[in-house]
Scaffold this motif. Structure first.
Motif, PDB file in Angstrom:
ATOM      1  N   PRO A 127       0.846  -1.198   0.034  1.00  0.00           N
ATOM      2  CA  PRO A 127      -0.056   0.091   0.111  1.00  0.00           C
ATOM      3  C   PRO A 127       0.669   1.138  -0.183  1.00  0.00           C
ATOM      4  CG  PRO A 127       0.107  -0.865   2.316  1.00  0.00           C
ATOM      5  CD  PRO A 127       0.782  -1.933   1.389  1.00  0.00           C
ATOM      6  N   ARG A 128       0.094   2.365  -0.388  1.00  0.00           N
ATOM      7  CA  ARG A 128       0.846   3.501  -0.188  1.00  0.00           C
ATOM      8  C   ARG A 128       0.590   4.436   0.933  1.00  0.00           C
ATOM      9  NH1 ARG A 128       0.139   7.208  -5.822  1.00  0.00           N
ATOM     10  NH2 ARG A 128       0.521   5.711  -7.318  1.00  0.00           N
ATOM     11  N   PHE A 129       1.659   5.067   1.518  1.00  0.00           N
ATOM     12  CA  PHE A 129       1.442   6.079   2.610  1.00  0.00           C
ATOM     13  C   PHE A 129       0.483   6.800   2.410  1.00  0.00           C
ATOM     14  CE2 PHE A 129       4.932   5.358   6.305  1.00  0.00           C
ATOM     15  CZ  PHE A 129       5.041   4.121   6.158  1.00  0.00           C
ATOM     16  N   SER A 130      -0.434   7.438   3.257  1.00  0.00           N
ATOM     17  CA  SER A 130      -1.236   8.506   2.880  1.00  0.00           C
ATOM     18  C   SER A 130      -0.753   9.649   3.092  1.00  0.00           C
ATOM     19  CB  SER A 130      -2.547   8.247   3.676  1.00  0.00           C
ATOM     20  OG  SER A 130      -2.198   8.740   5.206  1.00  0.00           O
ATOM     21  N   ALA A 131      -1.431  10.943   2.677  1.00  0.00           N
ATOM     22  CA  ALA A 131      -0.798  12.327   3.015  1.00  0.00           C
ATOM     23  C   ALA A 131      -0.841  12.501   4.419  1.00  0.00           C
ATOM     24  CB  ALA A 131      -1.962  13.308   2.409  1.00  0.00           C
ATOM     25  N   LEU A 132      -1.628  12.101   5.332  1.00  0.00           N
ATOM     26  CA  LEU A 132      -1.637  12.160   6.738  1.00  0.00           C
ATOM     27  C   LEU A 132      -0.514  11.493   7.174  1.00  0.00           C
ATOM     28  CD1 LEU A 132      -3.049  12.987   9.313  1.00  0.00           C
ATOM     29  CD2 LEU A 132      -4.385  10.829   9.181  1.00  0.00           C
ATOM     30  N   ASN A 133      -0.095  10.445   6.693  1.00  0.00           N
ATOM     31  CA  ASN A 133       1.026   9.476   7.165  1.00  0.00           C
ATOM     32  C   ASN A 133       2.497  10.665   7.261  1.00  0.00           C
ATOM     33  OD1 ASN A 133       0.222   6.574   5.802  1.00  0.00           O
ATOM     34  ND2 ASN A 133      -0.273   7.263   7.812  1.00  0.00           N
ATOM     35  N   PHE A 134       2.666  11.511   6.215  1.00  0.00           N
ATOM     36  CA  PHE A 134       3.723  12.444   6.039  1.00  0.00           C
ATOM     37  C   PHE A 134       3.446  13.590   6.791  1.00  0.00           C
ATOM     38  CE2 PHE A 134       4.042   9.670   2.434  1.00  0.00           C
ATOM     39  CZ  PHE A 134       5.277   9.383   2.158  1.00  0.00           C
ATOM     40  N   GLU A 135       2.396  13.805   7.639  1.00  0.00           N
ATOM     41  CA  GLU A 135       2.147  15.098   8.146  1.00  0.00           C
ATOM     42  C   GLU A 135       1.984  14.793   9.801  1.00  0.00           C
ATOM     43  OE1 GLU A 135      -1.256  16.594   6.426  1.00  0.00           O
ATOM     44  OE2 GLU A 135      -0.669  16.851   4.421  1.00  0.00           O
ATOM     45  N   GLU A 136       1.653  13.652  10.091  1.00  0.00           N
ATOM     46  CA  GLU A 136       1.404  13.532  11.404  1.00  0.00           C
ATOM     47  C   GLU A 136       2.385  13.677  12.489  1.00  0.00           C
ATOM     48  OE1 GLU A 136      -1.996  10.203  12.500  1.00  0.00           O
ATOM     49  OE2 GLU A 136      -0.424   9.499  11.078  1.00  0.00           O
ATOM     50  N   PRO A 137       3.791  13.387  12.171  1.00  0.00           N
ATOM     51  CA  PRO A 137       4.715  13.843  12.900  1.00  0.00           C
ATOM     52  C   PRO A 137       4.910  15.307  13.536  1.00  0.00           C
ATOM     53  CG  PRO A 137       5.701  12.111  11.653  1.00  0.00           C
ATOM     54  CD  PRO A 137       4.247  12.631  11.121  1.00  0.00           C
ATOM     55  N   LYS A 138       4.457  16.044  12.426  1.00  0.00           N
ATOM     56  CA  LYS A 138       4.535  17.402  12.764  1.00  0.00           C
ATOM     57  C   LYS A 138       3.153  17.899  13.554  1.00  0.00           C
ATOM     58  CE  LYS A 138       4.599  22.086  10.763  1.00  0.00           C
ATOM     59  NZ  LYS A 138       4.826  22.853   9.201  1.00  0.00           N
ATOM     60  N   LEU A 139       2.089  17.084  13.029  1.00  0.00           N
ATOM     61  CA  LEU A 139       0.865  17.475  13.997  1.00  0.00           C
ATOM     62  C   LEU A 139       0.780  17.120  15.079  1.00  0.00           C
ATOM     63  CD1 LEU A 139      -1.580  16.428  10.974  1.00  0.00           C
ATOM     64  CD2 LEU A 139      -0.814  18.852  11.508  1.00  0.00           C
ATOM     65  N   ASP A 140       1.079  15.900  15.476  1.00  0.00           N
ATOM     66  CA  ASP A 140       1.173  15.711  17.033  1.00  0.00           C
ATOM     67  C   ASP A 140       2.572  15.793  17.745  1.00  0.00           C
ATOM     68  OD1 ASP A 140       2.886  13.390  16.532  1.00  0.00           O
ATOM     69  OD2 ASP A 140       1.227  11.911  15.849  1.00  0.00           O
ATOM     70  N   GLY A 141       3.435  16.205  17.174  1.00  0.00           N
ATOM     71  CA  GLY A 141       4.631  16.710  17.704  1.00  0.00           C
ATOM     72  C   GLY A 141       5.736  15.581  18.330  1.00  0.00           C
ATOM     73  N   HIS A 142       5.049  14.410  17.779  1.00  0.00           N
ATOM     74  CA  HIS A 142       6.053  13.112  18.249  1.00  0.00           C
ATOM     75  C   HIS A 142       7.003  12.705  17.055  1.00  0.00           C
ATOM     76  CE1 HIS A 142       6.863   9.886  21.307  1.00  0.00           C
ATOM     77  NE2 HIS A 142       7.285   9.223  20.158  1.00  0.00           N
ATOM     78  N   GLY A 143       8.364  12.831  17.429  1.00  0.00           N
ATOM     79  CA  GLY A 143       9.439  12.537  16.303  1.00  0.00           C
ATOM     80  C   GLY A 143       9.709  13.649  15.758  1.00  0.00           C
TER      81      GLY A 143
END
Length: 564
Positions: A127-143
């Motif tokens: 499967p492909r990663f989604s747009a959200l997968n590439f944005e989540e670390p910035k959005l939730d601040g983890h990593g």
């Protein structure tokens, strides 16, 4: 022992597996002379798949292996779901290739040291990663934040899908973006029933045929899958993507490829004046000879843990703690998908229908948690893989019947069952890491790898929720739960390890830039799982491949511009 200088190449690729094979193909097709170094033995595609077409009773141990031998020689490797008598040759001998497991926080390192690596035994989900997968670390601040977004990699997903052949169904779900698909492989009757119930009773959820690198139709000169079943024993028709069956032969056809098996990489040679790597120091596993191969460009694709190992043992005055390790991030942030949610349900009925052949793919339920309005008490999410099946003749070993009554009962398939396994995000943790043991060495005198991996609360919350939701969905479809687990096994068993040389914008917190190029070394690229910033909830191999093709394109252009 002094290394003997050897031939020089335009590029050297370390590792011949999923990404190493593609790197070799992409680089040779762009006109570069390429050397591929493989740690393990040579394997001949097709001819060496000795268990490919065997039925259980044709194996010496009826498919169950010599258990005492396996316990003694492959105690870690046997924990892989793909390990059995017909495939055990494609897993390392744990005594011959030792590593140190933290007794309190163990990690099961599943390996295949041979030409083609784990591309012979992998599960092929792409499967492909989604747009959200590439944005989540910035959005939730983890990593740390990914230095790329979905739009940066989408064309390379398409490039790889068109080449390797991916079967899949288009569903317009942002959590699992559609791609360049061959025809989907059909669901069976129970899976179709469960799909219809889930879509009716659980809005926003669906069950689909897995997106997988297996051909549902002839493609690029390769034959469609014929549903024989034991894919992890090797596929002589190249009906699934493997480097040994697809990309390495294509690279060889250019006349620009050289492969050296039995090549133990002792380290990369760094020139502090040019700030470039000039060569690879190699120990011949058979003769013990030391050789140095030179090149202009280097791709490190040894797999997540081994890639970190090579960097850490490549010390110099400029990099005393390991090559490209100014950030102290090499070896850190080891991740493997949150794994352990397993639910099996008996499905009454459907006894007038039987599956045909051995379909080589699972079903897939894409992520739904923490997406849109579906919020949960943990970060990120999970998806499911699984399948429905009817019991076959081998169920006869589990009951009390013998003789004539047993034979009569086994003339027809048994009941239907369905299994769902959850795979969830694993958050990066600096203390989950790969290091080199200070005193223990391997048979070539190189430091042994030591791995420490601790599951954290977020992963356990994901696994527990995935198990509970699987129960809810299968019960809603009329299933009777017969197996339930939300206990996480030793890490590593998802066999999706990643993160030990991550990408990032800041050289102080990452090893690689947005093009998988080392921040500090312009001619070094890493495109295997080590480069990943986060795991997503989906199988990562297609993302590795897309990053590889993208990095090869960038590297060759940089080489032509004399920027490397």
């Amino acid at each position: 022992m002094t290394d003997t200088p050897a031939a020089s190449f335009d590029a050297i690729v370390i590792g011949s597996g999923v990404t190493g094979g593609l790197a070799a193909k992409e680089l040779t097709e762009k006109g570069l002379t390429v050397l591929v170094l493989e740690k393990g033995r040579h394997v001949e595609h097709g001819a060496d798949y000795t268990g490919e077409d065997k039925v259980p009773w044709d194996f010496k141990f009826r498919g169950l292996n010599d258990r005492q031998h396996i316990l003694a020689r492959q105690p870690v490797q046997r924990t892989s779901a793909s390990f059995e008598e017909g495939s055990s040759q494609f897993f390392v001998d744990d005594l011959e290739y030792p590593y140190q497991r933290d007794p309190q926080f163990p990690f099961n390192w599943i390996r295949g040291h041979h030409l083609g690596g784990r591309s012979i035994t992998w599960g092929r989900a792409t499967p492909r990663f989604s747009a959200l997968n590439f944005e989540e670390p910035k959005l939730d601040g983890h990593g740390i934040d990914w230095p790329i977004r979905y739009d940066d990699i989408a064309p390379w997903y398409s490039h790889v899908e068109k080449y390797i052949g991916v079967t899949g169904e288009r569903i317009n779900n942002p959590n699992v973006p559609d791609g360049e698909f061959l025809a989907p492989m059909p669901l069976n009757c129970v899976e179709q029933h469960v799909r219809e119930v889930i879509e009716r009773k659980f809005p926003g959820r669906t069950l689909i045929p897995e997106r997988a690198a297996v051909l549902s139709q002839d493609h690029n000169g390769r034959a469609a899958c014929h549903y024989c079943g034991p894919c992890y024993r090797g596929c002589s028709t190249s009906s699934y993507y493997s480097s040994i069956g697809v990309s390495l032969p294509d690279a060889k056809a250019t006349g620009l490829l050289t492969i050296k098996s039995d090549s133990i990489v002792a380290g990369l040679v760094y020139d502090p004046v040019t700030k470039r790597i000039t060569g690879v120091r190699v120990i011949d596993a058979k003769s013990g000879a030391h050789v140095t191969y030179a090149a202009k460009l280097f791709f490190l694709n040894a797999s997540t843990v081994a890639t970190a190992q090579i960097l850490l043992q490549s010390t110099s005055e400029a990099f005393p703690s390991g090559l490209a390790n100014r950030s102290d991030q090499v070896g850190r942030n080891l991740m493997d998908h949150a794994f352990g949610a397993t639910v099996v349900a008996a499905m009454p009925g459907f006894l007038d229908q039987e599956p045909i052949g051995n379909r080589p793919i699972n079903v897939y339920i894409p992520r739904f948690r923490n997406s849109g309005t579906d919020k949960a008490g943990f970060l990120r999410g999970y998806g499911y893989q699984g399948r429905a099946w009817r019991e076959l003749w081998n169920r006869g070993g589990e009951g009390p019947e013998i003789g004539r009554s047993l034979k009569e009962s086994l003339r027809k398939p048994g009941s239907w069952f369905i299994r769902l396994n959850g795979f969830g995000d694993c958050l990066p943790q600096a203390e989950n890491r790969v290091t080199l043991h200070p005193t223990l060495t391997d048979q070539w005198g190189l430091p042994q790898v030591a791995i420490r991996f601790q599951h954290h609360k977020n992963e356990q919350l994901i696994v527990s929720d995935a198990a509970a939701e699987a129960v809810a969905m299968l019960k809603a479809a009329g299933g009777q739960i017969v197996e339930y687990s939300d206990t996480m096994p030793a890490a590593g068993l998802a066999i999706h390890e990643m993160g030990t040389a991550r990408m990032g914008r800041d050289p102080g917190t990452s090893v690689l830039n947005a093009h998988n190029q080392a921040h500090d070394i312009a001619n070094l690229f890493i495109t295997d799982g080590a480069s990943m910033v986060s795991t997503g909830a989906a199988n990562p191999s297609l993302t590795y491949l897309a990053l590889t093709a993208r990095a090869c394109d960038y590297a060759v252009k940089q080489l032509a511009a004399h920027a490397i």
